[in-house]
Motif scaffolding. Structure first.
Motif, PDB file in Angstrom:
ATOM      1  N   ARG A 224       0.849  -1.190   0.000  1.00  0.00           N
ATOM      2  CA  ARG A 224       0.000   0.000   0.000  1.00  0.00           C
ATOM      3  C   ARG A 224       0.881   1.235   0.000  1.00  0.00           C
ATOM      4  O   ARG A 224       2.009   1.214   0.483  1.00  0.00           O
ATOM      5  CB  ARG A 224      -0.930   0.025   1.214  1.00  0.00           C
ATOM      6  N   TYR A 238      -4.628  10.086   2.005  1.00  0.00           N
ATOM      7  CA  TYR A 238      -4.910   9.523   0.690  1.00  0.00           C
ATOM      8  C   TYR A 238      -4.133   8.220   0.578  1.00  0.00           C
ATOM      9  O   TYR A 238      -2.925   8.191   0.849  1.00  0.00           O
ATOM     10  CB  TYR A 238      -4.482  10.464  -0.443  1.00  0.00           C
ATOM     11  N   GLU A 239      -4.818   7.142   0.220  1.00  0.00           N
ATOM     12  CA  GLU A 239      -4.128   5.859   0.146  1.00  0.00           C
ATOM     13  C   GLU A 239      -4.547   5.095  -1.089  1.00  0.00           C
ATOM     14  O   GLU A 239      -5.655   5.241  -1.598  1.00  0.00           O
ATOM     15  CB  GLU A 239      -4.395   5.023   1.395  1.00  0.00           C
ATOM     16  N   THR A 240      -3.608   4.275  -1.577  1.00  0.00           N
ATOM     17  CA  THR A 240      -3.864   3.485  -2.778  1.00  0.00           C
ATOM     18  C   THR A 240      -2.904   2.295  -2.827  1.00  0.00           C
ATOM     19  O   THR A 240      -1.754   2.397  -2.404  1.00  0.00           O
ATOM     20  CB  THR A 240      -3.649   4.334  -4.041  1.00  0.00           C
ATOM     21  N   ALA A 242      -2.149   1.202  -5.750  1.00  0.00           N
ATOM     22  CA  ALA A 242      -1.626   1.364  -7.110  1.00  0.00           C
ATOM     23  C   ALA A 242      -0.298   2.113  -7.071  1.00  0.00           C
ATOM     24  O   ALA A 242      -0.212   3.299  -7.390  1.00  0.00           O
ATOM     25  CB  ALA A 242      -2.635   2.092  -7.982  1.00  0.00           C
ATOM     26  N   ILE A 263       3.387   6.494  -7.692  1.00  0.00           N
ATOM     27  CA  ILE A 263       2.108   6.333  -7.002  1.00  0.00           C
ATOM     28  C   ILE A 263       1.012   6.966  -7.848  1.00  0.00           C
ATOM     29  O   ILE A 263       1.113   8.129  -8.261  1.00  0.00           O
ATOM     30  CB  ILE A 263       2.158   7.007  -5.616  1.00  0.00           C
ATOM     31  N   GLN A 264      -0.042   6.208  -8.115  1.00  0.00           N
ATOM     32  CA  GLN A 264      -1.144   6.716  -8.923  1.00  0.00           C
ATOM     33  C   GLN A 264      -2.100   7.544  -8.063  1.00  0.00           C
ATOM     34  O   GLN A 264      -2.475   7.135  -6.968  1.00  0.00           O
ATOM     35  CB  GLN A 264      -1.899   5.558  -9.570  1.00  0.00           C
ATOM     36  N   ARG A 265      -2.460   8.730  -8.584  1.00  0.00           N
ATOM     37  CA  ARG A 265      -3.400   9.618  -7.907  1.00  0.00           C
ATOM     38  C   ARG A 265      -4.437  10.109  -8.912  1.00  0.00           C
ATOM     39  O   ARG A 265      -4.192  10.068 -10.122  1.00  0.00           O
ATOM     40  CB  ARG A 265      -2.668  10.838  -7.323  1.00  0.00           C
TER      41      ARG A 265
END
Length: 363
Positions: A224, A238-240, A242, A263-265
């Motif tokens: 993560r 904000y977490e992902t 991806a 990191i994708q946002r």
């Protein structure tokens, strides 16, 4: 759900404190590290409690002029889990989930360090991993970046922490291999391996956390990325999942030579470039240490100092004690920020994406 109680070593299961249970390999652990904005003045601290082994141990490390100074301590737990001291090393929880203090005084190494969190700690996904039929790890961890104040003294030379000293601390509890290893084999055809990267980053106005545990084929089983603005509460992240890391190894080692994290946002990818500054050997905190491994029984109370010249260490020592490292790194983001953080890596056994086939073949 994290609560203030999760900053104390009272856990009985890998869940937060509301749940209870027992396991021979249950542990409850503190970790801290810190460094100046240029990577100098590195230090790290760890304290672990192993209720069913009746052991508590603690470690302090710092780096000066290419030498890593380590202080190890171990004692019988005596069933009291709220005594957060092991010989010359102690931890005080001043304000749960925000302010903690570490004190050290023994064998020529002393320190007084106060950590203050930059935001509420993140709760990482529960780590559950099996090797064949056997549970290898099952634990929960909180992680938090913060600022430090205080001083460190080595053999009478006291230095105040540099202005802007930052770092990371974590708390984890649950099941890991601790104490003497299990002699029972895993079974025919079971090939164990471990791939771990962890990059907590301190940026000017926010923190960023990324980790990955992957199997030997490169498939992530726990990963993560989280962005935590300064002052953020439990719902302000904000977490992902991806995110991906590209990280070459230093030739002849299993240590990272830097890396690029993407990191994708929603507004587009964020890229972070890691430039190595300082190498810390995690054996100073007991990780992969043949003698001072976590939960080993040494007696009623035993304290020992260990000094390491970093340039003289064999990165591929047969005991594997030098594989686990943190590389303190300058970090540059595609948003124009310049920060600093740790790049921790431990790769044991085969890892197909990097062409690693055995336990002791370097990159």
């Amino acid at each position: 759900m994290l609560t203030k109680g999760d900053d104390f070593p009272l856990h009985q299961t890998p869940e937060p404190v509301a749940y209870a249970g027992t396991d021979r390999n249950f542990y409850d652990r503190y970790f801290f590290n810190g460094y100046a904005p240029d990577g100098s003045g590195f230090f790290a601290v760890a304290l672990g409690i192993y209720p069913h082994l009746n052991v508590a141990d603690a470690h302090f490390s710092c780096i000066r002029n290419g030498k890593q100074y380590n202080l190890h301590a171990s004692r019988e737990l005596g069933m009291e889990r709220l005594d957060l001291s092991v010989g010359p090393i102690s931890i005080e929880v001043i304000e749960p989930l925000k302010v903690l203090r570490v004190r050290v005084n023994g064998e020529g190494l002393s320190a007084d360090l106060t950590f203050t969190g930059r935001a509420f700690p993140i709760e990482e996904p529960r780590f559950t991993y099996r090797i064949g039929p056997r549970t290898f790890m099952d634990y929960t961890r909180l992680t938090q970046n913060g600022h430090y104040e205080g001083w460190i003294e080595v053999d009478g030379n006291r230095r105040e922490l540099a202005s802007g000293t930052v770092g990371t601390r974590d708390r984890s509890w649950g099941v890991r291999p601790v104490g003497l290893p299990d002699a029972q084999p895993h079974g025919h055809g079971v090939v164990s391996s471990f791939f771990w990267q962890w990059t907590p980053v301190n940026l000017p106005e926010r923190s960023l956390f990324f980790h990955i545990n992957a199997d030997r084929h490169g498939a992530p089983w726990n990963t993560r990325a989280v962005i935590a603005p300064d002052g953020a509460g439990q719902d302000g992240f904000y977490e992902t999942p991806a995110a991906s890391m590209q990280s070459p190894m230093q030739p002849g080692t299993r240590w990272p030579a830097g890396g690029e994290l993407s990191i994708q946002r929603p507004e587009g990818p964020l890229t972070l470039t890691f430039e190595p500054l300082v190498r810390f050997q995690m054996r100073g905190l007991g990780y992969t240490s043949p003698k001072w491994g976590h939960g080993f029984y040494h007696g009623t109370l035993v304290v020992e100092r260990e000094d390491l010249v970093l340039a003289n260490l064999d990165p591929m020592a047969p005991t594997l004690e030098n594989l686990h490292v943190q590389i303190i790194s300058r970090v540059i983001t595609s948003d124009g920020e310049i920060g600093i953080g740790g790049f921790e890596q431990l790769v044991i056994g085969p890892y197909v994406p990097w062409g690693l086939k055995g336990y002791d073949d370097p990159g």
